[in-house]
Structure formats: structure tokens, C-alpha cells
Design an enzyme around this catalytic site. Structure first.
Site, PDB file in Angstrom:
ATOM      1  N   ASN A  48      44.245  72.655  37.132  1.00  0.00           N
ATOM      2  CA  ASN A  48      43.914  72.400  38.471  1.00  0.00           C
ATOM      3  C   ASN A  48      43.377  71.042  38.440  1.00  0.00           C
ATOM      4  O   ASN A  48      42.596  70.578  37.468  1.00  0.00           O
ATOM      5  CB  ASN A  48      42.764  73.127  38.851  1.00  0.00           C
ATOM      6  CG  ASN A  48      41.645  73.488  37.934  1.00  0.00           C
ATOM      7  OD1 ASN A  48      41.696  73.574  36.841  1.00  0.00           O
ATOM      8  ND2 ASN A  48      40.465  73.872  38.553  1.00  0.00           N
TER       9      ASN A  48
ATOM     10  N   GLU B  91      41.186  68.546  40.623  1.00  0.00           N
ATOM     11  CA  GLU B  91      40.252  68.270  41.822  1.00  0.00           C
ATOM     12  C   GLU B  91      39.853  66.837  42.106  1.00  0.00           C
ATOM     13  O   GLU B  91      40.161  65.781  41.470  1.00  0.00           O
ATOM     14  CB  GLU B  91      38.878  68.794  41.692  1.00  0.00           C
ATOM     15  CG  GLU B  91      39.209  70.555  41.357  1.00  0.00           C
ATOM     16  CD  GLU B  91      37.991  71.278  41.281  1.00  0.00           C
ATOM     17  OE1 GLU B  91      37.921  72.542  41.235  1.00  0.00           O
ATOM     18  OE2 GLU B  91      36.681  70.609  40.915  1.00  0.00           O
TER      19      GLU B  91
ATOM     20  N   CYS C 239      46.105  72.915  42.633  1.00  0.00           N
ATOM     21  CA  CYS C 239      45.988  74.071  41.746  1.00  0.00           C
ATOM     22  C   CYS C 239      46.879  73.819  40.349  1.00  0.00           C
ATOM     23  O   CYS C 239      47.868  73.235  40.354  1.00  0.00           O
ATOM     24  CB  CYS C 239      46.405  75.441  42.313  1.00  0.00           C
ATOM     25  SG  CYS C 239      45.489  76.004  43.951  1.00  0.00           S
TER      26      CYS C 239
ATOM     27  N   GLU D 199      49.020  75.890  38.967  1.00  0.00           N
ATOM     28  CA  GLU D 199      50.145  76.341  39.111  1.00  0.00           C
ATOM     29  C   GLU D 199      51.075  75.392  39.858  1.00  0.00           C
ATOM     30  O   GLU D 199      52.261  75.190  39.493  1.00  0.00           O
ATOM     31  CB  GLU D 199      50.399  77.853  39.982  1.00  0.00           C
ATOM     32  CG  GLU D 199      49.595  79.133  39.251  1.00  0.00           C
ATOM     33  CD  GLU D 199      48.062  79.109  39.992  1.00  0.00           C
ATOM     34  OE1 GLU D 199      47.492  77.737  39.994  1.00  0.00           O
ATOM     35  OE2 GLU D 199      47.450  80.087  40.204  1.00  0.00           O
TER      36      GLU D 199
ATOM     37  N   CYS E 217      46.734  81.505  44.074  1.00  0.00           N
ATOM     38  CA  CYS E 217      46.583  81.465  45.757  1.00  0.00           C
ATOM     39  C   CYS E 217      47.720  81.750  46.436  1.00  0.00           C
ATOM     40  O   CYS E 217      48.884  81.544  45.854  1.00  0.00           O
ATOM     41  CB  CYS E 217      45.524  80.202  45.977  1.00  0.00           C
ATOM     42  SG  CYS E 217      46.794  78.650  46.175  1.00  0.00           S
TER      43      CYS E 217
ATOM     44  N   CYS F 110      50.146  78.690  46.093  1.00  0.00           N
ATOM     45  CA  CYS F 110      51.045  78.560  45.044  1.00  0.00           C
ATOM     46  C   CYS F 110      52.114  79.704  44.974  1.00  0.00           C
ATOM     47  O   CYS F 110      52.976  79.408  44.598  1.00  0.00           O
ATOM     48  CB  CYS F 110      49.920  78.709  43.732  1.00  0.00           C
ATOM     49  SG  CYS F 110      49.186  77.461  43.395  1.00  0.00           S
TER      50      CYS F 110
END
Ligand SMILES: [Zn+2]
Length: 162
Positions: A62, A64, A73, A75, A112, A115
Site C-alpha cells: 500500500n 499512501e 492499495c 493489491e 477492498c 481491488c
């Protein structure tokens, strides 16, 4: 009116040590991938590793950003790398793990919805299911055979890409 019921199947293992070697190795790659997580805001580190048919492993973590929506993310970092650089080498499996110092993670963390949608797109594109392995250091391992386990009504319209 018709009542419908949908059941999902997935396997649970006590730890990654109970998986077969390729799956266990992929989990260890997801742990390695987590090292490059850039998560100063959530302090929630996520690592993803993709195993491709050729044996190639791709890492994602991830990422940010101070401008929150600009992050991504783990993934999708891994999956978009695949889409951009290895689209002809099918994805066999994806392992995902997470860690934080803020609290103890006792269950695998599921991907999520965004993803899962990206995973669905690529799974349909390659026309082969992708095994999804979710795990955390102190909890069980969940293994799903393909994204439809999560999204039985996934959005995919073949007519849009023809
Ligand atoms: Zn996600």
C-alpha cells in the site's frame, strides 16, 4: 417470488506452514512486499504478492499520500504492475497480508471492493481463476478459488471490451 441462496466455499488453514510449498512461498513474498509499504498515515501495512504462470513473482504494497485519494492499495499496486508489464503471463495466485503496530490483527484482511473489481477484470481477461490467499501473522489462512467467491454478482460485461 423466488428465494435464492448463494453459498461460498473457501479453505482455512491454521497457518501458512500448512500450505503447499508454492502457496507458502508466495505468502513469504507477500511479507517481503509489505516491507515497502508507505503507510505513515494509517500505519497499516499491507503486502501483496502475485505468482505468475512463468514463476515470476510481483510485489505490491500500500502506498499512501498526504493527499489521501492519491494512494493505492497493495493489491492494485501489484495488479496494475501485472497489467502494464506482464499481461500475457497469467496470474496463478495472489497472497495478501497486513500488519500494524496499532492493534493485533487476528483474522486475515480481505481486499477492498475496488481491488476485487480490478482482480475480477484481470481474472476474466485471462480466463483463468486466480487463487486468493489471505493471511496474518497470528490468525488463520483463508484460501479462495477465484474472485467470484467474493463477488458472485461481479460487474463484468464482455460486450464492452469486444
Ligand atoms: Zn484495495
Amino acid at each position: 417470488m423466488t428465494d435464492h441462496e448463494i453459498k461460498i466455499n473457501f479453505k482455512e488453514y491454521a497457518s501458512i506452514n500448512d500450505l503447499d510449498k508454492p502457496a507458502n512461498d508466495l505468502c513469504l513474498e507477500a511479507v517481503k512486499a509489505m516491507a515497502n509499504s508507505h503507510s505513515p498515515y494509517s500505519k497499516f501495512r499491507v503486502g501483496a504478492a502475485l505468482l505468475l504462470q512463468s514463476g515470476t513473482i510481483l510485489h505490491g504494497s500500500n502506498q499512501e499520500n498526504a493527499a489521501y485519494p492519491s494512494g493505492l492499495c497493495a493489491e492494485r499496486v501489484a495488479l496494475f504492475n501485472w497489467g502494464a508489464n506482464y499481461p500475457d503471463d497469467p496470474i496463478v495466485a495472489m497472497a495478501v497480508t497486513a500488519h500494524t503496530e496499532e492493534f493485533e490483527i487476528l483474522q486475515p484482511v480481505a481486499s477492498c471492493g475496488s481491488c476485487l473489481q480490478v482482480l475480477a477484470e484481470y481474472e476474466k481477461k485471462q480466463d483463468k481463476p486466480i487463487e486468493i490467499i489471505l493471511f496474518c501473522a497470528k490468525g488463520p489462512v483463508w484460501v479462495m478459488k477465484g474472485v467470484e467467491t467474493f463477488l458472485p454478482f461481479l460487474f463484468f460485461e464482455k460486450r464492452l471490451i469486444s
